[in-house]
Design a protein around this motif. Structure first.
Motif, PDB file in Angstrom:
ATOM      1  N   TYR A   1      -4.085   9.794  18.184  1.00 13.92           N
ATOM      2  CA  TYR A   1      -3.656  10.644  19.310  1.00 13.92           C
ATOM      3  C   TYR A   1      -4.313  12.026  19.270  1.00 13.92           C
ATOM      4  CZ  TYR A   1      -0.410  14.228  17.469  1.00 13.92           C
ATOM      5  OH  TYR A   1       0.129  15.354  16.875  1.00 13.92           O
TER       6      TYR A   1
ATOM      7  N   TRP B   1       4.800  19.723  16.915  1.00 15.57           N
ATOM      8  CA  TRP B   1       4.370  19.320  15.557  1.00 15.57           C
ATOM      9  C   TRP B   1       3.449  20.359  14.912  1.00 15.57           C
ATOM     10  CZ3 TRP B   1       7.372  15.327  14.548  1.00 15.57           C
ATOM     11  CH2 TRP B   1       7.620  14.340  15.504  1.00 15.57           C
TER      12      TRP B   1
ATOM     13  N   ASP C   1      10.070   9.697  17.223  1.00 12.27           N
ATOM     14  CA  ASP C   1      10.225  10.345  15.913  1.00 12.27           C
ATOM     15  C   ASP C   1      10.968  11.666  16.087  1.00 12.27           C
ATOM     16  OD1 ASP C   1       8.813   8.321  14.773  1.00 12.27           O
ATOM     17  OD2 ASP C   1       7.256   9.573  13.865  1.00 12.27           O
TER      18      ASP C   1
ATOM     19  N   ASN D   1       7.143  10.673   4.518  1.00 13.94           N
ATOM     20  CA  ASN D   1       6.678   9.789   5.585  1.00 13.94           C
ATOM     21  C   ASN D   1       5.452   9.116   4.973  1.00 13.94           C
ATOM     22  OD1 ASN D   1       6.212   8.662   8.090  1.00 13.94           O
ATOM     23  ND2 ASN D   1       5.750  10.589   9.134  1.00 13.94           N
TER      24      ASN D   1
ATOM     25  N   ASN E   1       2.388   4.692  14.177  1.00  9.58           N
ATOM     26  CA  ASN E   1       2.967   6.037  14.128  1.00  9.58           C
ATOM     27  C   ASN E   1       3.852   6.461  15.314  1.00  9.58           C
ATOM     28  OD1 ASN E   1       2.066   9.144  15.074  1.00  9.58           O
ATOM     29  ND2 ASN E   1       3.076   9.014  13.098  1.00  9.58           N
ATOM     30  N   ARG E   2       3.475   6.088  16.537  1.00  9.75           N
ATOM     31  CA  ARG E   2       4.273   6.488  17.690  1.00  9.75           C
ATOM     32  C   ARG E   2       4.793   5.232  18.352  1.00  9.75           C
ATOM     33  NH1 ARG E   2       1.703  11.615  20.600  1.00  9.75           N
ATOM     34  NH2 ARG E   2       2.368  13.048  19.002  1.00  9.75           N
TER      35      ARG E   2
ATOM     36  N   ASN F   1       8.969  18.091  11.526  1.00  5.13           N
ATOM     37  CA  ASN F   1       7.916  17.726  10.558  1.00  5.13           C
ATOM     38  C   ASN F   1       7.596  18.912   9.641  1.00  5.13           C
ATOM     39  OD1 ASN F   1       6.195  19.399  12.041  1.00  5.13           O
ATOM     40  ND2 ASN F   1       4.525  17.918  12.129  1.00  5.13           N
TER      41      ASN F   1
ATOM     42  N   PHE G   1      -0.385  15.381   9.472  1.00  4.05           N
ATOM     43  CA  PHE G   1       0.036  14.080   8.965  1.00  4.05           C
ATOM     44  C   PHE G   1      -0.951  12.980   9.369  1.00  4.05           C
ATOM     45  CE2 PHE G   1       2.332  10.081   9.679  1.00  4.05           C
ATOM     46  CZ  PHE G   1       2.726   9.814   8.384  1.00  4.05           C
ATOM     47  N   MET G   2      -1.369  13.009  10.637  1.00 12.26           N
ATOM     48  CA  MET G   2      -2.261  11.943  11.096  1.00 12.26           C
ATOM     49  C   MET G   2      -3.656  12.045  10.472  1.00 12.26           C
ATOM     50  SD  MET G   2      -0.490   9.772  12.574  1.00 12.26           S
ATOM     51  CE  MET G   2      -1.862   8.637  12.772  1.00 12.26           C
TER      52      MET G   2
ATOM     53  N   ASN H   1       8.425  11.797  21.998  1.00 10.65           N
ATOM     54  CA  ASN H   1       8.167  10.963  20.833  1.00 10.65           C
ATOM     55  C   ASN H   1       9.476  10.547  20.148  1.00 10.65           C
ATOM     56  OD1 ASN H   1       7.498  10.139  18.179  1.00 10.65           O
ATOM     57  ND2 ASN H   1       5.616  11.325  18.257  1.00 10.65           N
TER      58      ASN H   1
ATOM     59  N   ASP I   1      -3.946  17.131  13.504  1.00 16.44           N
ATOM     60  CA  ASP I   1      -2.534  16.911  13.151  1.00 16.44           C
ATOM     61  C   ASP I   1      -2.504  16.652  11.646  1.00 16.44           C
ATOM     62  OD1 ASP I   1       0.306  15.446  14.477  1.00 16.44           O
ATOM     63  OD2 ASP I   1      -0.286  14.941  12.433  1.00 16.44           O
TER      64      ASP I   1
ATOM     65  N   ASP J   1       7.778  14.587   6.203  1.00 16.27           N
ATOM     66  CA  ASP J   1       6.408  14.138   5.902  1.00 16.27           C
ATOM     67  C   ASP J   1       6.135  14.183   4.400  1.00 16.27           C
ATOM     68  OD1 ASP J   1       5.578  13.482   8.456  1.00 16.27           O
ATOM     69  OD2 ASP J   1       4.560  15.385   8.827  1.00 16.27           O
TER      70      ASP J   1
ATOM     71  N   ARG K   1      14.872  12.165  14.864  1.00 11.98           N
ATOM     72  CA  ARG K   1      15.080  13.147  13.786  1.00 11.98           C
ATOM     73  C   ARG K   1      16.041  14.238  14.242  1.00 11.98           C
ATOM     74  NH1 ARG K   1       8.716  13.319  11.910  1.00 11.98           N
ATOM     75  NH2 ARG K   1       8.705  11.159  11.175  1.00 11.98           N
TER      76      ARG K   1
HETATM   77  C1  BGC Z   1       4.888  13.025  11.715  1.00  7.71           C
HETATM   78  C2  BGC Z   1       4.353  14.278  12.307  1.00  7.71           C
HETATM   79  C3  BGC Z   1       3.184  13.969  13.192  1.00  7.71           C
HETATM   80  C4  BGC Z   1       3.556  12.908  14.202  1.00  7.71           C
HETATM   81  C5  BGC Z   1       2.383  12.498  15.048  1.00  7.71           C
HETATM   82  C6  BGC Z   1       5.198  12.032  12.801  1.00  7.71           C
HETATM   83  O1  BGC Z   1       5.647  10.829  12.234  1.00  7.71           O
HETATM   84  O2  BGC Z   1       6.071  13.294  10.995  1.00  7.71           O
HETATM   85  O3  BGC Z   1       3.951  15.180  11.313  1.00  7.71           O
HETATM   86  O4  BGC Z   1       2.773  15.142  13.844  1.00  7.71           O
HETATM   87  O5  BGC Z   1       4.037  11.780  13.543  1.00  7.71           O
HETATM   88  O6  BGC Z   1       2.735  11.507  15.954  1.00  7.71           O
END
Ligand code: BGC
Length: 370
Positions: free
Chosen positions: A70, A256, A227, A331, A155-156, A283, A76-77, A225, A74, A311, A231
């Protein structure tokens, strides 16, 4: 005359090419030959034709995999993407090669749709997609399904079905209708619950200023999202389930992003001061920003305020260890990326796949390091 000659020549070429066979329309998942007729000429990759001797068994197979993330920008990604690429690389051998083409969706749905369309035109054998907008994932799924290309979403989580497989949106075709589409992710409700439980387990149950309730600031990833939605909801639910009285001072969207997290925390600290017991961040990226704002405001995590993220970025694990962050939730980008690759390989081998794969979160507070 010259024109006529070149016309005849062009026509002969077209006919000759057509005789060699056009694009193979069978889905790559259940065929022994990867759909590589559109790849640049490379003798080792060409499917054997009638004139050539039979392919020696043990010949190297090449699979082309298109990946759309995406947004590269980012935290985490980036970890996830690097691990995904690394793990595919580890699976390369004398008999098989995975060629991975990773594209940056730039947080732009149109850009990402374009990338998926290009992957299809290029005859990719499989697509891995981290959707820019979960609500638009059905369009991307349809493109892949219509082209007969397996798709692994990561992830999403596309909306429509919850982590228990229950349909939550009847109008959404969902992943479940398609045998070659799946989602690999973590159940965000678990991560929210863990954040709340970390606070509830403290001696003062999160009531840092002793006014009888836990007053919090919520910094949200992005509202679209799941997530972020889960959360936000489940962190607070874990507190109320533990019988703790809560008060939301403000809840704001930080996308994020560290800078946005810092700005939101700074404004909240200015506005609410000592009223704030806890800053929950969806996050760690945003929690890093909030940590900077807390320091600037002269507040001390663990003494007069609490800070939670998700994360378990390396940096944040260290902060939990040295007390500048109350807790985070791992995560598992390694577990998730490996699962996504393993499932992709399964699909490429023509084996059947499930529609959903879940990887557990892990609670990370001070006791995690004890
Ligand atoms: C993570 C975030 C990240 C997001 C991206 C989440 O699962 O915790 O850090 O920005 O995914 O989709």
């Amino acid at each position: 005359m010259k024109k006529v000659l070149s016309l005849i020549l062009a026509l002969t070429l077209v006919l000759a090419l057509a005789a060699c066979g056009g694009k193979d329309n069978t889905p790559p998942a259940d065929t022994k030959e990867p759909a590589d007729t559109q790849q640049p000429a490379d003798d080792t990759q060409k499917p054997a034709d009638a004139q050539q001797p039979a392919e020696p068994s043990g010949e190297k197979k090449t699979y082309n995999i298109g990946v759309s993330i995406y947004q590269f920008n980012d935290n985490f990604m980036t970890l996830y993407r690097n691990e995904l690429e690394k793990y595919f690389g580890e699976l390369n051998s004398d008999t098989v090669e995975y060629k991975v083409n990773i594209q940056d969706g730039k947080n732009d749905m149109a850009e990402q749709t374009n990338q998926i369309q290009n992957f299809i035109t290029q005859g990719m054998d499989l697509i891995i997609c981290n959707p820019v907008q979960t609500s638009s994932a059905d369009t991307l799924i349809d493109l892949a399904v219509d082209a007969g290309i397996p798709m692994v979403l990561i992830n999403r989580e596309p909306l429509g079905v919850d982590a228990d497989g229950n349909t939550v949106d009847e109008s959404y075709p969902g992943i479940v209708d398609n045998a070659t589409v799946c989602y690999v992710g973590a159940d965000a409700r678990q991560s929210g619950t863990y954040q709340g439980e970390i606070v509830a387990a403290l001696d003062n149950k999160g009531d840092m200023n002793g006014d009888g309730k836990v007053s919090y600031v919520m910094i949200i990833g992005d509202p679209e999202n799941p997530d972020a939605q889960y959360r936000t909801e489940f962190s607070i639910k874990a507190l109320t389930d533990a019988g703790i009285e809560v008060e939301e001072l403000t809840a704001q969207i930080g996308n994020w992003d560290t800078n946005q997290g810092q700005q939101i925390a700074q404004n909240a600290l200015n506005q609410f001061g000592d009223q704030i017991d806890v800053i929950f961040c969806n996050n760690d990226g945003m929690a890093l920003g909030a940590a900077a704002a807390i320091e600037q405001a002269g507040r001390k995590v663990g003494e007069d305020i609490l800070l939670l993220g998700v994360d378990a970025l390396e940096e944040c694990q260290q902060m939990v260890q040295n007390g500048t962050m109350t807790g985070t939730v791992l995560n598992d980008h390694i577990g998730q990326s490996h699962k996504a690759v393993d499932v992709a390989v399964q699909a490429l081998n023509g084996e059947s796949i499930d529609n959903y794969y879940w990887v557990d979160y892990v609670k990370v507070d001070a006791s995690y390091f004890a």
